[in-house]
Scaffold this motif. Structure first.
Motif, PDB file in Angstrom:
ATOM      1  N   GLN A 264      62.453   4.755 -44.740  1.00 18.32           N
ATOM      2  CA  GLN A 264      61.114   5.172 -44.323  1.00 18.32           C
ATOM      3  C   GLN A 264      60.814   6.584 -44.797  1.00 18.32           C
ATOM      4  O   GLN A 264      61.691   7.449 -44.818  1.00 18.32           O
ATOM      5  N   ALA A 265      59.567   6.817 -45.186  1.00 17.40           N
ATOM      6  CA  ALA A 265      59.060   8.148 -45.551  1.00 17.40           C
ATOM      7  C   ALA A 265      59.815   8.756 -46.725  1.00 17.40           C
ATOM      8  O   ALA A 265      60.120   9.946 -46.743  1.00 17.40           O
ATOM      9  N   THR A 266      60.109   7.927 -47.720  1.00 16.83           N
ATOM     10  CA  THR A 266      60.780   8.396 -48.928  1.00 16.83           C
ATOM     11  C   THR A 266      60.008   7.918 -50.147  1.00 16.83           C
ATOM     12  O   THR A 266      59.180   7.015 -50.065  1.00 16.83           O
ATOM     13  N   GLY A 267      60.316   8.528 -51.290  1.00 13.04           N
ATOM     14  CA  GLY A 267      59.734   8.110 -52.556  1.00 13.04           C
ATOM     15  C   GLY A 267      60.738   8.394 -53.662  1.00 13.04           C
ATOM     16  O   GLY A 267      61.573   9.296 -53.542  1.00 13.04           O
ATOM     17  N   ALA A 268      60.662   7.604 -54.726  1.00  7.29           N
ATOM     18  CA  ALA A 268      61.544   7.799 -55.878  1.00  7.29           C
ATOM     19  C   ALA A 268      60.782   7.425 -57.132  1.00  7.29           C
ATOM     20  O   ALA A 268      60.004   6.464 -57.140  1.00  7.29           O
ATOM     21  N   TRP A 269      61.023   8.188 -58.198  1.00  8.92           N
ATOM     22  CA  TRP A 269      60.358   7.946 -59.480  1.00  8.92           C
ATOM     23  C   TRP A 269      61.392   8.037 -60.589  1.00  8.92           C
ATOM     24  O   TRP A 269      62.261   8.913 -60.580  1.00  8.92           O
ATOM     25  N   GLY A 270      61.260   7.120 -61.562  1.00  8.06           N
ATOM     26  CA  GLY A 270      62.141   7.108 -62.723  1.00  8.06           C
ATOM     27  C   GLY A 270      63.261   6.092 -62.591  1.00  8.06           C
ATOM     28  O   GLY A 270      63.608   5.654 -61.497  1.00  8.06           O
ATOM     29  N   ASP A 271      63.802   5.694 -63.746  1.00  8.07           N
ATOM     30  CA  ASP A 271      64.916   4.750 -63.776  1.00  8.07           C
ATOM     31  C   ASP A 271      65.916   5.211 -64.827  1.00  8.07           C
ATOM     32  O   ASP A 271      65.673   4.998 -66.017  1.00  8.07           O
ATOM     33  N   PRO A 272      66.966   5.901 -64.440  1.00  9.95           N
ATOM     34  CA  PRO A 272      67.395   6.175 -63.065  1.00  9.95           C
ATOM     35  C   PRO A 272      66.462   7.171 -62.386  1.00  9.95           C
ATOM     36  O   PRO A 272      65.743   7.925 -63.040  1.00  9.95           O
TER      37      PRO A 272
ATOM     38  N   ALA B 189      64.806  10.165 -61.066  1.00  8.70           N
ATOM     39  CA  ALA B 189      64.890  11.583 -61.417  1.00  8.70           C
ATOM     40  C   ALA B 189      64.160  12.461 -60.410  1.00  8.70           C
ATOM     41  O   ALA B 189      64.334  13.673 -60.398  1.00  8.70           O
ATOM     42  N   ILE B 190      63.326  11.845 -59.565  1.00  8.42           N
ATOM     43  CA  ILE B 190      62.588  12.565 -58.526  1.00  8.42           C
ATOM     44  C   ILE B 190      62.757  11.790 -57.224  1.00  8.42           C
ATOM     45  O   ILE B 190      62.485  10.584 -57.175  1.00  8.42           O
ATOM     46  N   LEU B 191      63.223  12.472 -56.199  1.00  7.69           N
ATOM     47  CA  LEU B 191      63.406  11.865 -54.876  1.00  7.69           C
ATOM     48  C   LEU B 191      62.637  12.680 -53.845  1.00  7.69           C
ATOM     49  O   LEU B 191      62.689  13.917 -53.869  1.00  7.69           O
ATOM     50  N   LEU B 192      61.946  12.017 -52.942  1.00  4.24           N
ATOM     51  CA  LEU B 192      61.169  12.693 -51.904  1.00  4.24           C
ATOM     52  C   LEU B 192      61.604  12.186 -50.542  1.00  4.24           C
ATOM     53  O   LEU B 192      61.787  10.980 -50.350  1.00  4.24           O
ATOM     54  N   HIS B 193      61.781  13.118 -49.604  1.00  3.70           N
ATOM     55  CA  HIS B 193      62.044  12.802 -48.199  1.00  3.70           C
ATOM     56  C   HIS B 193      61.021  13.547 -47.351  1.00  3.70           C
ATOM     57  O   HIS B 193      60.927  14.779 -47.452  1.00  3.70           O
ATOM     58  N   CYS B 194      60.298  12.851 -46.523  1.00  3.35           N
ATOM     59  CA  CYS B 194      59.422  13.489 -45.547  1.00  3.35           C
ATOM     60  C   CYS B 194      60.141  13.447 -44.205  1.00  3.35           C
ATOM     61  O   CYS B 194      60.788  12.451 -43.876  1.00  3.35           O
ATOM     62  N   GLY B 195      60.031  14.546 -43.449  1.00  2.45           N
ATOM     63  CA  GLY B 195      60.656  14.604 -42.133  1.00  2.45           C
ATOM     64  C   GLY B 195      61.929  15.418 -42.105  1.00  2.45           C
ATOM     65  O   GLY B 195      62.685  15.339 -41.138  1.00  2.45           O
ATOM     66  N   VAL B 196      62.157  16.211 -43.159  1.00  2.00           N
ATOM     67  CA  VAL B 196      63.318  17.099 -43.129  1.00  2.00           C
ATOM     68  C   VAL B 196      63.011  18.285 -42.232  1.00  2.00           C
ATOM     69  O   VAL B 196      61.851  18.573 -41.936  1.00  2.00           O
ATOM     70  N   GLU B 197      64.047  18.998 -41.819  1.00  2.00           N
ATOM     71  CA  GLU B 197      63.870  20.153 -40.949  1.00  2.00           C
ATOM     72  C   GLU B 197      63.124  21.257 -41.689  1.00  2.00           C
ATOM     73  O   GLU B 197      63.484  21.608 -42.813  1.00  2.00           O
ATOM     74  N   PRO B 198      62.081  21.807 -41.086  1.00  2.00           N
ATOM     75  CA  PRO B 198      61.358  22.916 -41.721  1.00  2.00           C
ATOM     76  C   PRO B 198      62.284  24.121 -41.909  1.00  2.00           C
ATOM     77  O   PRO B 198      63.167  24.366 -41.085  1.00  2.00           O
ATOM     78  N   ILE B 199      62.076  24.843 -42.992  1.00  2.00           N
ATOM     79  CA  ILE B 199      62.885  26.034 -43.228  1.00  2.00           C
ATOM     80  C   ILE B 199      62.142  27.262 -42.747  1.00  2.00           C
ATOM     81  O   ILE B 199      60.914  27.308 -42.745  1.00  2.00           O
ATOM     82  N   GLY B 200      62.906  28.245 -42.332  1.00  2.00           N
ATOM     83  CA  GLY B 200      62.330  29.508 -41.880  1.00  2.00           C
ATOM     84  C   GLY B 200      62.232  30.483 -43.032  1.00  2.00           C
ATOM     85  O   GLY B 200      62.412  30.115 -44.202  1.00  2.00           O
ATOM     86  N   PRO B 201      61.962  31.721 -42.706  1.00  2.00           N
ATOM     87  CA  PRO B 201      61.877  32.746 -43.746  1.00  2.00           C
ATOM     88  C   PRO B 201      63.154  32.762 -44.593  1.00  2.00           C
ATOM     89  O   PRO B 201      64.255  32.550 -44.084  1.00  2.00           O
ATOM     90  N   THR B 202      62.977  32.982 -45.878  1.00  2.00           N
ATOM     91  CA  THR B 202      64.091  32.917 -46.815  1.00  2.00           C
ATOM     92  C   THR B 202      63.863  33.885 -47.966  1.00  2.00           C
ATOM     93  O   THR B 202      62.729  34.293 -48.216  1.00  2.00           O
TER      94      THR B 202
END
Length: 157
Positions: free
Chosen positions: A63-71, A73-86
């Motif tokens: 759920q809430a993922t995406g992938a492009w290319g074969d193999p 080459a681009i992977l997407l995950h929605c719902g990861v922990e937000p990052i703070g100041p960096t």
């Protein structure tokens, strides 16, 4: 004639089996992010582009993922922990702030900054074009932004 029909039927069955196995092997195995069930991730997922550069979107197993290319080459995950100041580079693409982690170069990890839930995009620069964030930012922009990237001058005065 009866054996010819049986042979033709067997050939069709073998072809159909091969096609169904081929279709299944095109799925990219992924694991959902911790907050992938957030309704905002559903809004992102339905807006993901069918093509990024020359890479076609593929089916994923999470759920809430995406992938492009074969193999892939681009992977997407929605719902990861937000990052703070960096101190990692942070920049804006089409109104979306992204933090770049290049510690695994030439594979880069980009995470949205100031959006909850956060979206992470992993790009293998050996296989993907430079347009990935341009193409993905419109989908990601449906998540409200509450903080923005700062320039070094903003911090140091």
């Amino acid at each position: 004639m009866h054996s010819l029909a049986r042979a033709a039927s067997a050939a069709v069955l073998v072809c159909a089996s091969t096609l169904s196995l081929t279709a299944c092997s095109g799925t990219v195995g992924m694991t959902p992010a911790p907050d992938s069930n957030d309704p905002a991730c559903a809004a992102v997922t339905v807006r993901l582009p069918d093509v990024i550069g020359e890479l076609d979107k593929r089916e994923t197993t999470a759920q809430a993922t995406g992938a492009w290319g074969d193999p892939a080459a681009i992977l997407l995950h929605c719902g990861v922990e937000p990052i703070g100041p960096t101190t990692m580079p942070c920049f804006t693409v089409n109104g979306v702030d992204w933090v770049r982690d290049d510690s695994e170069s030439p594979v880069f990890r980009f995470t949205t900054y100031g959006r909850t839930p956060a979206v992470e995009v992993v790009i293998d620069n050996r296989e993907a074009s430079g347009s990935a964030l341009l193409d993905l930012s419109p989908a990601v922009s449906v998540i409200d932004q509450t903080r923005s990237c700062l320039n070094p001058e903003d911090v140091t005065g």
